[in-house]
Design a protein around this motif. Structure first.
Motif, short mmCIF file in Angstrom:
data_model
loop_
_atom_site.label_atom_id
_atom_site.label_comp_id
_atom_site.label_asym_id
_atom_site.label_seq_id
_atom_site.Cartn_x
_atom_site.Cartn_y
_atom_site.Cartn_z
N GLN A 17 0.83 -1.20 0.00
CA GLN A 17 0.00 0.00 0.00
C GLN A 17 0.87 1.25 0.00
O GLN A 17 0.58 2.22 -0.71
CB GLN A 17 -0.94 0.00 1.21
N ALA A 18 1.93 1.23 0.78
CA ALA A 18 2.86 2.37 0.82
C ALA A 18 3.48 2.59 -0.55
O ALA A 18 3.61 3.73 -1.02
CB ALA A 18 3.93 2.15 1.88
N ALA A 19 3.85 1.50 -1.21
CA ALA A 19 4.45 1.60 -2.55
C ALA A 19 3.46 2.21 -3.54
O ALA A 19 3.85 3.03 -4.39
CB ALA A 19 4.91 0.23 -3.03
N ILE A 20 2.21 1.84 -3.43
CA ILE A 20 1.18 2.43 -4.31
C ILE A 20 1.02 3.92 -3.98
O ILE A 20 0.90 4.75 -4.89
CB ILE A 20 -0.16 1.67 -4.16
N LYS A 21 1.04 4.27 -2.70
CA LYS A 21 0.93 5.68 -2.33
C LYS A 21 2.10 6.49 -2.88
O LYS A 21 1.92 7.63 -3.33
CB LYS A 21 0.84 5.83 -0.81
N VAL A 22 3.30 5.92 -2.83
CA VAL A 22 4.47 6.60 -3.39
C VAL A 22 4.28 6.79 -4.89
O VAL A 22 4.57 7.87 -5.45
CB VAL A 22 5.77 5.79 -3.10
N SER A 23 3.75 5.78 -5.56
CA SER A 23 3.51 5.86 -6.99
C SER A 23 2.43 6.90 -7.31
O SER A 23 2.58 7.69 -8.25
CB SER A 23 3.10 4.49 -7.53
N ILE A 24 1.37 6.93 -6.54
CA ILE A 24 0.32 7.93 -6.73
C ILE A 24 0.90 9.34 -6.57
O ILE A 24 0.63 10.23 -7.37
CB ILE A 24 -0.85 7.73 -5.74
N SER A 25 1.71 9.51 -5.54
CA SER A 25 2.33 10.82 -5.30
C SER A 25 3.20 11.23 -6.47
O SER A 25 3.12 12.37 -6.95
CB SER A 25 3.15 10.77 -4.01
N GLY A 26 4.02 10.32 -6.95
CA GLY A 26 4.90 10.63 -8.09
C GLY A 26 4.11 10.93 -9.35
O GLY A 26 4.44 11.88 -10.09
N THR A 51 6.26 2.55 -9.75
CA THR A 51 5.04 1.79 -10.08
C THR A 51 5.38 0.33 -10.33
O THR A 51 4.67 -0.58 -9.87
CB THR A 51 4.33 2.41 -11.30
N SER A 52 6.47 0.07 -11.03
CA SER A 52 6.91 -1.30 -11.27
C SER A 52 7.24 -2.01 -9.96
O SER A 52 6.87 -3.17 -9.75
CB SER A 52 8.15 -1.28 -12.19
N ASN A 53 7.91 -1.29 -9.07
CA ASN A 53 8.22 -1.87 -7.76
C ASN A 53 6.95 -2.15 -6.96
O ASN A 53 6.85 -3.16 -6.27
CB ASN A 53 9.15 -0.95 -6.97
N THR A 84 1.03 12.01 -9.53
CA THR A 84 0.31 13.28 -9.33
C THR A 84 1.25 14.46 -9.56
O THR A 84 0.88 15.44 -10.23
CB THR A 84 -0.30 13.33 -7.92
N LYS A 85 2.46 14.37 -9.03
CA LYS A 85 3.44 15.45 -9.25
C LYS A 85 3.81 15.56 -10.73
O LYS A 85 3.95 16.67 -11.25
CB LYS A 85 4.70 15.20 -8.41
N ALA A 86 3.95 14.43 -11.40
CA ALA A 86 4.24 14.44 -12.84
C ALA A 86 3.09 15.09 -13.61
O ALA A 86 3.31 15.87 -14.54
CB ALA A 86 4.50 13.03 -13.35
N SER A 87 1.87 14.78 -13.20
CA SER A 87 0.69 15.37 -13.84
C SER A 87 0.68 16.88 -13.66
O SER A 87 0.38 17.63 -14.61
CB SER A 87 -0.57 14.74 -13.25
N GLN A 88 0.99 17.34 -12.48
CA GLN A 88 1.05 18.79 -12.21
C GLN A 88 2.15 19.45 -13.05
O GLN A 88 1.96 20.54 -13.59
CB GLN A 88 1.27 19.05 -10.73
N TYR A 89 3.28 18.77 -13.15
CA TYR A 89 4.38 19.28 -13.97
C TYR A 89 3.94 19.41 -15.43
O TYR A 89 4.18 20.43 -16.08
CB TYR A 89 5.59 18.35 -13.85
N LEU A 90 3.27 18.38 -15.93
CA LEU A 90 2.81 18.39 -17.32
C LEU A 90 1.80 19.51 -17.55
O LEU A 90 1.81 20.15 -18.61
CB LEU A 90 2.21 17.04 -17.70
N LYS A 115 11.08 12.35 -15.48
CA LYS A 115 10.00 12.32 -14.49
C LYS A 115 9.12 11.08 -14.65
O LYS A 115 8.81 10.41 -13.66
CB LYS A 115 9.16 13.59 -14.58
N ILE A 116 8.75 10.77 -15.88
CA ILE A 116 7.86 9.63 -16.11
C ILE A 116 8.60 8.32 -15.86
O ILE A 116 8.03 7.37 -15.31
CB ILE A 116 7.25 9.68 -17.52
#
Length: 183
Positions: A62-71, A170-172, A73-79, A162-163
């Protein structure tokens, strides 16, 4: 009076540091779980600094998924910010990529919801859903990068970096989900 205040501050600091230690995952759990991940160093780094209660493989996934969501989301904001600065060719790639990353965020959120509700009777079905959604998120991240094959320069390299970082976590996360064997 000064000794009382000093003692009180020491107690507060001790309680705060104990809470911080308990709020981060066990390094043993992280290292043993990340050992054979696709990107073990990234896995260990991102999850060893994760701030949240993690004491089981399920909580680590779950923590790994949260880290992926955070990353993501930040990439989406950057884009979103990049769309304003890009030239016409870059804008098309950025717009398509932003859509793909938004889909990834949605898939990852659905995955997190599924992992939080794992049940013995529906475990295999739920795991299949989670694996499918994380795989779809990875595909979206890869598809995002495909749109930049015709784009040159700094925008391409920045987006790719970034991606690619998001894709690694996400792979992890998918690896850690695949390791779960019971609710």
């Amino acid at each position: 009076m000064d000794a009382c205040i000093f003692f009180f501050i020491i107690i507060i600091l001790s309680a705060t540091s104990s809470a911080t230690v308990m709020a981060t995952p066990s390094l043993d759990l992280v290292q043993s779980s990340c050992l054979h991940a696709t990107f073990p160093k990234v896995c260990i780094h991102t999850l060893s600094i994760y701030q949240g209660p993690v004491s089981t493989p399920r909580e680590l996934a779950q923590a790994a998924i949260k880290v992926s969501i955070s990353g993501a989301t930040k990439a989406s904001q950057y884009l979103s910010g990049l769309r304003k600065e890009a030239n016409w060719r870059e804008k098309v790639a950025v717009k398509d990529c932003a859509s793909q990353i938004a889909d990834s965020v949605d898939d990852l959120r659905k995955t997190l919801g599924e992992l939080k509700e794992l049940r013995r009777g529906t475990f295999r079905w739920q795991m299949s859903n989670a694996e499918t959604w994380v795989s779809a998120a990875l595909t979206n991240e890869d598809t995002c990068l495909d749109g930049f094959k015709e784009v040159e320069g700094k925008v391409r390299s920045d987006v790719k970096q970034k991606i690619t970082n998001v894709a690694k976590v996400t792979s992890n996360a998918l690896y850690l989900i695949n390791r779960l064997d019971h609710p």
